[in-house]
Design a protein around this motif. Structure first.
Motif, short mmCIF file in Angstrom:
data_model
loop_
_atom_site.label_atom_id
_atom_site.label_comp_id
_atom_site.label_asym_id
_atom_site.label_seq_id
_atom_site.Cartn_x
_atom_site.Cartn_y
_atom_site.Cartn_z
N ILE A 45 0.83 -1.21 0.00
CA ILE A 45 0.00 0.00 0.00
C ILE A 45 0.86 1.26 0.00
O ILE A 45 0.62 2.20 -0.75
N ASN A 46 1.85 1.28 0.88
CA ASN A 46 2.82 2.37 0.90
C ASN A 46 4.16 1.81 1.37
O ASN A 46 4.30 0.60 1.49
N GLU A 47 5.10 2.68 1.64
CA GLU A 47 6.45 2.23 1.99
C GLU A 47 6.47 1.35 3.26
O GLU A 47 7.32 0.49 3.41
N ASP A 48 5.52 1.54 4.16
CA ASP A 48 5.52 0.85 5.45
C ASP A 48 4.50 -0.28 5.57
O ASP A 48 4.68 -1.17 6.40
N PHE A 49 3.43 -0.25 4.81
CA PHE A 49 2.31 -1.16 5.04
C PHE A 49 2.01 -2.04 3.83
O PHE A 49 1.89 -1.55 2.71
N MET A 50 1.88 -3.35 4.08
CA MET A 50 1.54 -4.32 3.06
C MET A 50 0.37 -5.15 3.55
O MET A 50 0.27 -5.45 4.74
N MET A 51 -0.53 -5.50 2.65
CA MET A 51 -1.62 -6.41 3.01
C MET A 51 -1.76 -7.46 1.92
O MET A 51 -1.40 -7.24 0.77
N ILE A 81 10.75 -0.39 11.66
CA ILE A 81 12.13 0.08 11.54
C ILE A 81 12.31 0.66 10.14
O ILE A 81 12.16 -0.04 9.14
N LYS A 82 12.63 1.94 10.07
CA LYS A 82 12.79 2.63 8.79
C LYS A 82 14.23 2.53 8.32
O LYS A 82 15.16 2.72 9.09
N GLY A 85 17.82 5.62 2.98
CA GLY A 85 18.25 5.44 1.60
C GLY A 85 17.53 4.28 0.93
O GLY A 85 16.69 3.63 1.51
N ARG A 86 17.87 4.02 -0.29
CA ARG A 86 17.24 2.96 -1.08
C ARG A 86 17.90 1.62 -0.76
O ARG A 86 19.11 1.49 -0.76
N VAL A 87 17.08 0.61 -0.54
CA VAL A 87 17.57 -0.73 -0.26
C VAL A 87 17.82 -1.44 -1.59
O VAL A 87 16.96 -1.44 -2.47
N LYS A 88 19.00 -2.04 -1.75
CA LYS A 88 19.34 -2.70 -3.01
C LYS A 88 18.55 -4.00 -3.21
O LYS A 88 18.21 -4.35 -4.32
N SER A 89 18.27 -4.70 -2.15
CA SER A 89 17.55 -5.95 -2.23
C SER A 89 16.39 -5.92 -1.23
O SER A 89 16.57 -6.28 -0.06
N PRO A 90 15.20 -5.46 -1.65
CA PRO A 90 14.11 -5.28 -0.68
C PRO A 90 13.61 -6.60 -0.10
O PRO A 90 13.58 -7.62 -0.77
#
Length: 93
Positions: A45-51, A81-82, A85-90
């Motif tokens: 849904i956004n950077e922090d929340f998935m459903m 936990i934020k 920067g950009r994570v190379k391997s999410p």
């Protein structure tokens, strides 16, 4: 692939694969050798929340019982936990 070997118990092998498309849509599946299969669909849904929604079905004698027609599971994930920067391997599972 995950394998569990315990003396006196049958060998257990799990095969699974999960994919993320466009950094938003998640689809995956799994198979437990001679025991069950499952699938998952999800949306970031956004950077922090998935459903998401998952389904699991036994392929053993238990799965053939009248009362057991598989199970649905609702998946809700919030990242407390934020990362900076950009994570190379999410990590999405």
């Amino acid at each position: 692939m995950l394998t569990k070997v315990v003396q006196g118990a049958p060998l257990q092998v799990d095969l699974s694969a999960n994919f993320m498309m466009n950094d938003k849509f998640i689809i995956g599946g799994a198979y437990r050798w001679d025991a069950a299969f499952s699938g998952i669909l999800g949306f970031q849904i956004n950077e922090d929340f998935m459903m998401g929604l998952a389904y699991d079905k036994e392929t053993t004698e238990l799965g053939k019982a009248v009362f057991n027609n598989g199970s649905f599971e609702v998946v809700l994930r919030y990242d407390f936990i934020k990362s900076k920067g950009r994570v190379k391997s999410p990590r999405f599972f």
